[in-house]
Design a protein around this motif. Sequence first.
Motif, PDB file in Angstrom:
ATOM      1  N   ARG A  81     -27.386  -5.177  10.324  1.00  0.00           N
ATOM      2  CA  ARG A  81     -27.203  -5.115   8.868  1.00  0.00           C
ATOM      3  C   ARG A  81     -26.079  -6.053   8.445  1.00  0.00           C
ATOM      4  O   ARG A  81     -25.007  -6.065   9.053  1.00  0.00           O
ATOM      5  N   VAL A  82     -26.314  -6.814   7.390  1.00  0.00           N
ATOM      6  CA  VAL A  82     -25.309  -7.730   6.856  1.00  0.00           C
ATOM      7  C   VAL A  82     -24.301  -6.937   6.042  1.00  0.00           C
ATOM      8  O   VAL A  82     -24.675  -6.138   5.183  1.00  0.00           O
ATOM      9  N   LYS A  83     -23.014  -7.184   6.322  1.00  0.00           N
ATOM     10  CA  LYS A  83     -21.942  -6.501   5.605  1.00  0.00           C
ATOM     11  C   LYS A  83     -20.859  -7.503   5.238  1.00  0.00           C
ATOM     12  O   LYS A  83     -20.742  -8.562   5.833  1.00  0.00           O
ATOM     13  N   VAL A  84     -20.084  -7.135   4.234  1.00  0.00           N
ATOM     14  CA  VAL A  84     -18.919  -7.908   3.822  1.00  0.00           C
ATOM     15  C   VAL A  84     -17.745  -6.942   3.749  1.00  0.00           C
ATOM     16  O   VAL A  84     -17.883  -5.829   3.241  1.00  0.00           O
ATOM     17  N   ILE A  85     -16.609  -7.370   4.273  1.00  0.00           N
ATOM     18  CA  ILE A  85     -15.404  -6.553   4.197  1.00  0.00           C
ATOM     19  C   ILE A  85     -14.343  -7.319   3.417  1.00  0.00           C
ATOM     20  O   ILE A  85     -14.212  -8.530   3.568  1.00  0.00           O
ATOM     21  N   MET A 130      -3.313  -4.635  -9.952  1.00  0.00           N
ATOM     22  CA  MET A 130      -2.480  -4.569 -11.154  1.00  0.00           C
ATOM     23  C   MET A 130      -2.331  -3.101 -11.528  1.00  0.00           C
ATOM     24  O   MET A 130      -3.319  -2.395 -11.689  1.00  0.00           O
ATOM     25  N   GLU A 131      -1.091  -2.639 -11.616  1.00  0.00           N
ATOM     26  CA  GLU A 131      -0.805  -1.269 -12.034  1.00  0.00           C
ATOM     27  C   GLU A 131       0.228  -1.291 -13.140  1.00  0.00           C
ATOM     28  O   GLU A 131       1.316  -1.849 -12.943  1.00  0.00           O
ATOM     29  N   SER A 132      -0.091  -0.708 -14.257  1.00  0.00           N
ATOM     30  CA  SER A 132       0.817  -0.648 -15.417  1.00  0.00           C
ATOM     31  C   SER A 132       1.362  -2.025 -15.783  1.00  0.00           C
ATOM     32  O   SER A 132       2.537  -2.186 -16.080  1.00  0.00           O
ATOM     33  N   GLY A 133       0.495  -3.039 -15.703  1.00  0.00           N
ATOM     34  CA  GLY A 133       0.883  -4.393 -16.072  1.00  0.00           C
ATOM     35  C   GLY A 133       1.691  -5.134 -15.030  1.00  0.00           C
ATOM     36  O   GLY A 133       2.164  -6.241 -15.273  1.00  0.00           O
ATOM     37  N   LYS A 134       1.868  -4.555 -13.831  1.00  0.00           N
ATOM     38  CA  LYS A 134       2.632  -5.200 -12.764  1.00  0.00           C
ATOM     39  C   LYS A 134       1.759  -5.411 -11.541  1.00  0.00           C
ATOM     40  O   LYS A 134       0.913  -4.580 -11.215  1.00  0.00           O
ATOM     41  N   PHE A 135       1.967  -6.533 -10.848  1.00  0.00           N
ATOM     42  CA  PHE A 135       1.241  -6.810  -9.614  1.00  0.00           C
ATOM     43  C   PHE A 135       1.775  -5.929  -8.496  1.00  0.00           C
ATOM     44  O   PHE A 135       2.981  -5.669  -8.416  1.00  0.00           O
ATOM     45  N   LYS A 136       0.861  -5.482  -7.627  1.00  0.00           N
ATOM     46  CA  LYS A 136       1.244  -4.633  -6.506  1.00  0.00           C
ATOM     47  C   LYS A 136       0.329  -4.943  -5.325  1.00  0.00           C
ATOM     48  O   LYS A 136      -0.891  -4.948  -5.467  1.00  0.00           O
ATOM     49  N   ALA A 137       0.921  -5.199  -4.165  1.00  0.00           N
ATOM     50  CA  ALA A 137       0.130  -5.427  -2.955  1.00  0.00           C
ATOM     51  C   ALA A 137      -0.525  -4.113  -2.539  1.00  0.00           C
ATOM     52  O   ALA A 137       0.042  -3.038  -2.732  1.00  0.00           O
ATOM     53  N   THR A 138      -1.724  -4.207  -1.961  1.00  0.00           N
ATOM     54  CA  THR A 138      -2.465  -3.000  -1.587  1.00  0.00           C
ATOM     55  C   THR A 138      -2.812  -3.002  -0.102  1.00  0.00           C
ATOM     56  O   THR A 138      -2.891  -4.061   0.532  1.00  0.00           O
ATOM     57  N   ASN A 139      -3.043  -1.818   0.433  1.00  0.00           N
ATOM     58  CA  ASN A 139      -3.473  -1.659   1.824  1.00  0.00           C
ATOM     59  C   ASN A 139      -4.920  -1.175   1.912  1.00  0.00           C
ATOM     60  O   ASN A 139      -5.357  -0.709   2.947  1.00  0.00           O
ATOM     61  N   THR A 140      -5.669  -1.282   0.836  1.00  0.00           N
ATOM     62  CA  THR A 140      -7.037  -0.756   0.804  1.00  0.00           C
ATOM     63  C   THR A 140      -8.044  -1.760   1.355  1.00  0.00           C
ATOM     64  O   THR A 140      -7.809  -2.968   1.343  1.00  0.00           O
ATOM     65  N   THR A 141      -9.156  -1.244   1.837  1.00  0.00           N
ATOM     66  CA  THR A 141     -10.284  -2.063   2.288  1.00  0.00           C
ATOM     67  C   THR A 141     -11.567  -1.520   1.671  1.00  0.00           C
ATOM     68  O   THR A 141     -11.653  -0.337   1.331  1.00  0.00           O
ATOM     69  N   GLU A 142     -12.543  -2.413   1.509  1.00  0.00           N
ATOM     70  CA  GLU A 142     -13.856  -2.020   1.014  1.00  0.00           C
ATOM     71  C   GLU A 142     -14.917  -2.770   1.812  1.00  0.00           C
ATOM     72  O   GLU A 142     -14.691  -3.892   2.260  1.00  0.00           O
ATOM     73  N   ILE A 143     -16.069  -2.141   1.971  1.00  0.00           N
ATOM     74  CA  ILE A 143     -17.164  -2.734   2.735  1.00  0.00           C
ATOM     75  C   ILE A 143     -18.432  -2.688   1.899  1.00  0.00           C
ATOM     76  O   ILE A 143     -18.789  -1.647   1.346  1.00  0.00           O
ATOM     77  N   LEU A 144     -19.109  -3.833   1.821  1.00  0.00           N
ATOM     78  CA  LEU A 144     -20.394  -3.943   1.119  1.00  0.00           C
ATOM     79  C   LEU A 144     -21.505  -3.974   2.148  1.00  0.00           C
ATOM     80  O   LEU A 144     -21.493  -4.799   3.066  1.00  0.00           O
ATOM     81  N   ASP A 145     -22.465  -3.081   2.014  1.00  0.00           N
ATOM     82  CA  ASP A 145     -23.659  -3.066   2.858  1.00  0.00           C
ATOM     83  C   ASP A 145     -24.784  -3.673   2.028  1.00  0.00           C
ATOM     84  O   ASP A 145     -25.140  -3.147   0.982  1.00  0.00           O
ATOM     85  N   PHE A 146     -25.327  -4.814   2.494  1.00  0.00           N
ATOM     86  CA  PHE A 146     -26.345  -5.499   1.709  1.00  0.00           C
ATOM     87  C   PHE A 146     -27.672  -4.749   1.631  1.00  0.00           C
ATOM     88  O   PHE A 146     -28.452  -4.997   0.727  1.00  0.00           O
ATOM     89  N   SER A 147     -27.917  -3.827   2.528  1.00  0.00           N
ATOM     90  CA  SER A 147     -29.181  -3.086   2.430  1.00  0.00           C
ATOM     91  C   SER A 147     -29.175  -2.135   1.237  1.00  0.00           C
ATOM     92  O   SER A 147     -30.205  -1.880   0.636  1.00  0.00           O
ATOM     93  N   SER A 148     -28.003  -1.620   0.877  1.00  0.00           N
ATOM     94  CA  SER A 148     -27.913  -0.715  -0.273  1.00  0.00           C
ATOM     95  C   SER A 148     -27.209  -1.361  -1.467  1.00  0.00           C
ATOM     96  O   SER A 148     -27.209  -0.798  -2.553  1.00  0.00           O
ATOM     97  N   LEU A 149     -26.602  -2.527  -1.251  1.00  0.00           N
ATOM     98  CA  LEU A 149     -25.833  -3.233  -2.290  1.00  0.00           C
ATOM     99  C   LEU A 149     -24.747  -2.361  -2.899  1.00  0.00           C
ATOM    100  O   LEU A 149     -24.477  -2.417  -4.085  1.00  0.00           O
TER     101      LEU A 149
END
Length: 135
Positions: free
Chosen positions: A65-69, A76-95
Amino acid sequence: MTVSSLLKLYFSVDKIPTNDVHLYDFEEDTWLSTYSLIGPPSNQLKKFRIARANHACARYEEAGRVKVIIAGGVTMESGKFKATNTTEILDFSSLTWVLGHHLRGPLTGGKFIDVQGRPTLVGRSYHHYNDNHEY
């Protein structure tokens, strides 16, 4: 455009954090974007869950399965830039995008490299100073 026709994926990195996805199909010589909603409804991508910029991004395959991470970046939080530790994954079979595991700390400007067929995150971490200029 079909997922199987994709040779490479490119996701834009905007100066202001957004959750838009921009995809180029080299075989069809066309763009698909959540910003302009180009393409028939069955091929429209979903925006990622957390608006971000300066994040790492990679395409990979898992169990055929093709994925993108995407990982880290700036939000942006309350008008200020903030570095994040989050990740997200896209599965192309379900989009659909799903939240992945958190990084050990905030990261911006990282890059993925391929190590034995798996995306491996390298780069710098982000340290935030408090009012006393301490970590």
